[in-house]
Design an enzyme around this catalytic site. Sequence first.
Site, mmCIF file in Angstrom:
data_model
loop_
_atom_site.group_PDB
_atom_site.id
_atom_site.type_symbol
_atom_site.label_atom_id
_atom_site.label_comp_id
_atom_site.label_asym_id
_atom_site.label_seq_id
_atom_site.Cartn_x
_atom_site.Cartn_y
_atom_site.Cartn_z
ATOM 1 N N SER A 163 5.045 -33.327 43.918
ATOM 2 C CA SER A 163 5.067 -34.824 42.957
ATOM 3 C C SER A 163 3.788 -35.123 42.377
ATOM 4 O O SER A 163 3.397 -34.414 41.607
ATOM 5 C CB SER A 163 5.577 -35.709 44.144
ATOM 6 O OG SER A 163 5.893 -37.081 43.515
ATOM 7 N N ASP A 256 16.530 -35.423 42.022
ATOM 8 C CA ASP A 256 15.309 -35.904 42.118
ATOM 9 C C ASP A 256 15.148 -36.454 40.446
ATOM 10 O O ASP A 256 15.522 -35.662 39.653
ATOM 11 C CB ASP A 256 14.204 -34.915 42.239
ATOM 12 C CG ASP A 256 12.799 -35.197 42.255
ATOM 13 O OD1 ASP A 256 12.565 -36.316 41.966
ATOM 14 O OD2 ASP A 256 12.073 -34.351 42.299
ATOM 15 N N HIS A 286 13.795 -35.264 46.556
ATOM 16 C CA HIS A 286 12.488 -35.260 46.153
ATOM 17 C C HIS A 286 11.937 -35.202 47.629
ATOM 18 O O HIS A 286 12.254 -35.667 48.538
ATOM 19 C CB HIS A 286 11.882 -36.358 45.486
ATOM 20 C CG HIS A 286 10.836 -36.704 45.044
ATOM 21 N ND1 HIS A 286 10.349 -35.905 43.933
ATOM 22 C CD2 HIS A 286 9.590 -37.424 45.650
ATOM 23 C CE1 HIS A 286 8.741 -36.253 44.028
ATOM 24 N NE2 HIS A 286 8.511 -36.959 44.910
#
Length: 314
Positions: A163, A256, A286
Amino acid sequence: MSALDPAFQALVEAQAKQAAEQPLPPLDQLPPDMVRAGYVMQRQSQDQNAPKDVETRDFAIPGPHGDIPVRLYAPAGVATPSGLLVYYHGGGWVIGDLDTHDGHCRRMAAWAGCRVMATHYRLAPENPFPKGHDDALAAVTWAFDHAGEIGVDAKRIAVGGDSAGGNLAASVALDLKDDAARQLAFQLLLYPATTPDWKTESRKTLDGPILSFEAMRWFEKLVAAVGHPQMHRMAPGDAEDLEGAAPALVVTAGHDCLKDEGAAYAERLKAAGVAARHVEYPSLPHDFYIMADVSPAVVEAAKETAAALKAAIG
């Protein structure tokens, strides 16, 4: 679009029920420290069964804005010297720490047979952009310059992150691509944020689960990168020149909002002549790598990712 993994679907439904019974204020009304504490508790509770036969050592390394906390992982029986993954945790540049990603780093070290140096870079808003990126670059530079001291082969150093950490890893890989003395062997980009532009289809349609539009916009507001003279470091996906970047594995999750920009970055790397591969886990959301106790699918994905890391720097 594939259905969400059943175990994650059950988790999402349970969380929605709890939120309906005990509503929380909007993120904008919560202090970052409170959100951080909740994230640590939640993620640690979802990842309690990581490999135990991994030695860890916490210490600090110097950085441009002060000391940077790191945690060095060495799996049982690891060779000296070994490859090294310098890893940056996710959390929107605002939350997350060495503990939220401890289980994930243990799996990567144990299953890839390499050392891992997790790096706790400075978080916004207390430390606005680009201080976190400065720390990320300083950490991998330190690893190259002190490789022998930590049992590492400087020719087998990789960067990685998930991320926001994937954003840092991609940015660092571009920073170092023309540094002849510090050539990365690999970059491991796990559902990375690669651009602040909300132009992709997934940024327009996939509002959660796990990473909501509200959270993403809160992160971007607090990191305060828009308009900064070094904004390009936040947007590796928009970089003009990717030629010479380290070989890459880009992993995306099917559920995501960041998946399209991750896939696009892999394609841009390939178009620039970089040995890049894109893998998507269509049924996962995610943050899945640090929620290993939620579903067996996470462990299988982590094993595949570790195998790719081993092939690159093992």
